[in-house]
Design a protein around this motif. Structure first.
Motif, short mmCIF file in Angstrom:
data_model
loop_
_atom_site.label_atom_id
_atom_site.label_comp_id
_atom_site.label_asym_id
_atom_site.label_seq_id
_atom_site.Cartn_x
_atom_site.Cartn_y
_atom_site.Cartn_z
N TYR A 245 6.73 -21.92 21.17
CA TYR A 245 7.54 -20.72 21.30
C TYR A 245 6.64 -19.50 21.51
O TYR A 245 5.60 -19.38 20.86
CB TYR A 245 8.39 -20.50 20.05
CG TYR A 245 9.42 -21.58 19.79
CD1 TYR A 245 10.66 -21.54 20.41
CD2 TYR A 245 9.13 -22.63 18.93
CE1 TYR A 245 11.61 -22.53 20.18
CE2 TYR A 245 10.07 -23.63 18.69
CZ TYR A 245 11.30 -23.58 19.32
OH TYR A 245 12.23 -24.57 19.09
N LYS A 251 10.82 -11.33 19.03
CA LYS A 251 11.87 -12.21 19.54
C LYS A 251 11.27 -13.30 20.43
O LYS A 251 10.29 -13.08 21.12
CB LYS A 251 12.91 -11.41 20.33
CG LYS A 251 13.64 -10.36 19.51
CD LYS A 251 14.62 -9.59 20.37
CE LYS A 251 15.34 -8.52 19.55
NZ LYS A 251 16.30 -7.75 20.40
N VAL A 252 11.92 -14.47 20.41
CA VAL A 252 11.48 -15.57 21.26
C VAL A 252 11.84 -15.25 22.70
O VAL A 252 13.00 -15.01 23.03
CB VAL A 252 12.15 -16.90 20.85
CG1 VAL A 252 11.77 -18.00 21.83
CG2 VAL A 252 11.72 -17.29 19.44
N ALA A 255 10.14 -20.67 25.52
CA ALA A 255 10.09 -21.90 24.74
C ALA A 255 9.86 -23.06 25.71
O ALA A 255 10.56 -23.16 26.72
CB ALA A 255 11.37 -22.10 23.96
N GLU A 285 17.44 -25.10 24.19
CA GLU A 285 18.44 -24.06 24.43
C GLU A 285 19.53 -24.10 23.38
O GLU A 285 20.02 -23.05 22.93
CB GLU A 285 19.03 -24.25 25.83
CG GLU A 285 18.05 -23.91 26.94
CD GLU A 285 18.60 -24.19 28.33
OE1 GLU A 285 19.65 -24.88 28.41
OE2 GLU A 285 18.00 -23.72 29.31
N GLU A 287 19.15 -25.17 20.25
CA GLU A 287 18.57 -24.64 19.01
C GLU A 287 18.47 -23.11 19.05
O GLU A 287 18.76 -22.43 18.07
CB GLU A 287 17.18 -25.25 18.80
CG GLU A 287 17.18 -26.73 18.49
CD GLU A 287 17.84 -27.04 17.16
OE1 GLU A 287 17.71 -26.21 16.23
OE2 GLU A 287 18.51 -28.08 17.05
N ASN A 288 18.05 -22.56 20.20
CA ASN A 288 17.92 -21.10 20.32
C ASN A 288 19.29 -20.42 20.25
O ASN A 288 19.42 -19.32 19.69
CB ASN A 288 17.23 -20.75 21.65
CG ASN A 288 15.75 -21.03 21.60
OD1 ASN A 288 15.17 -21.21 20.53
ND2 ASN A 288 15.12 -21.07 22.77
N GLU A 291 20.31 -20.27 16.61
CA GLU A 291 19.53 -19.26 15.89
C GLU A 291 20.03 -17.86 16.21
O GLU A 291 20.16 -17.02 15.34
CB GLU A 291 18.05 -19.40 16.26
CG GLU A 291 17.15 -18.48 15.48
CD GLU A 291 15.67 -18.70 15.80
OE1 GLU A 291 14.91 -17.73 15.70
OE2 GLU A 291 15.31 -19.83 16.15
N THR A 292 20.31 -17.60 17.50
CA THR A 292 20.81 -16.29 17.92
C THR A 292 22.17 -16.01 17.29
O THR A 292 22.45 -14.89 16.84
CB THR A 292 20.93 -16.23 19.46
OG1 THR A 292 19.66 -16.51 20.04
CG2 THR A 292 21.41 -14.87 19.91
#
Length: 301
Positions: A245, A251-252, A255, A285, A287-288, A291-292
């Motif tokens: 990442y 912020k990410v 990835a 995507e 997982e992100n 999280e978002t």
């Protein structure tokens, strides 16, 4: 990130520089004892002092332009050939070879970055004055000083490059690449470029001279900026794949699945590498997105 800005006045001097460093941490007995233990070698001031400064959280040391006069030793003038200088009128300056090496290796853009001034130090010796400023700055990036070594080749069998690439990478090269070029008299050729650390620079040059047809190499320092990184993992077809990442402003922004892990999974399961890679991207995507969504719900509450 902490940066030390070095302002040289009246020449360069190891003694004045070390005095300024000690003045910078004059209230910290533990750090002063570390400076006392340093080996005062005429050949390795930079190599000796840099690891200690990094241990103290100083990621960068940047030297200002230095003053020179017509009486400077030719060896030092050659060393400082690529550095920024100021001509000193009607004044005899003092020069120290090992300090000049330090200046050569720490020359950079002296525009002050906005940050918090932590402390100042001053040292004097034989007419040389050194002032230091220890500044803490915020940075989105990890920074490093590396070297590019390159040469032009127009008379080698291209089959040999695979062997040369592997040997360079096995001996510390961070990256190796070829660029097609046209040389004098319209001859097609390639430019061999190698990215490496200062520690591996001499060894890389020896390999290039031994394994290629070139009679000379060029090298220059580069400042490398990298996104701050972390590593995680996703499960792809019940197999673990590592994920890298990249962060910007906390912020990410990037990835990426590790290609070698995808290759291993594809080989183990008898699948195409693209199928495994795309499934890993899909899991990342998901997982992100989770999280978002969690962060947005937290902010709403």
């Amino acid at each position: 990130m902490k940066i030390i800005y070095v302002n040289w006045n009246g020449g360069v001097s190891t003694t004045a520089f070390m005095a300024a460093l000690k003045d910078l941490w004059k209230d910290n007995e533990e750090i002063l004892n570390k400076f006392k233990k340093l080996n005062d070698s005429n050949n390795s001031l930079y190599d000796t002092i840099t690891p200690l400064l990094r241990d103290l959280g100083c990621e960068k040391v940047i030297s200002s332009a230095i003053e020179i006069d017509s009486d400077m030793d030719m060896e030092i003038m050659r060393l400082l050939k690529s550095c920024r200088i100021k001509l000193a009128q009607n004044r005899r300056c003092k020069y120290d070879y090992t300090a000049a090496v330090f200046v050569y290796k720490t020359q950079g853009d002296f525009n002050m970055e906005e940050g918090k001034l932590l402390s100042v130090g001053e040292g004097r010796a034989e007419g040389v004055q050194v002032k230091l400023m220890l500044v803490e700055v915020e940075s989105n990036f990890e920074e490093d000083r590396q070297y590019i070594i390159e040469c032009n080749i127009d008379d080698m069998n291209s089959e040999g490059y695979d062997y040369i690439f592997n040997k360079l990478l096995d001996n510390g090269a961070l990256d190796v690449y070829l660029t097609p070029i046209i040389m004098k008299k319209g001859r097609p050729a390639v430019k061999l470029s190698v990215l490496c650390t200062e520690k591996n620079k001499e060894g890389i040059e020896h390999i290039i001279f031994n394994e290629t047809s070139t009679f000379g190499v060029r090298s220059f320092a580069v400042e490398k900026k990298m996104l701050k990184r972390s590593f995680g993992k996703v499960m792809v077809y019940n197999e673990e794949v590592r994920v890298k990442y990249g962060y910007l402003d906390g912020k990410v922004v990037k990835a990426k699945p590790e290609y070698e892990d995808c290759k291993a999974v594809a080989s183990k399961l008898g699948m195409g590498i693209n199928r495994v890679y795309m499934e890993a991207v899909r899991k990342i995507e998901i997982e992100n997105f989770k999280e978002t969504e969690i962060m947005e719900n937290t902010e709403d509450t």
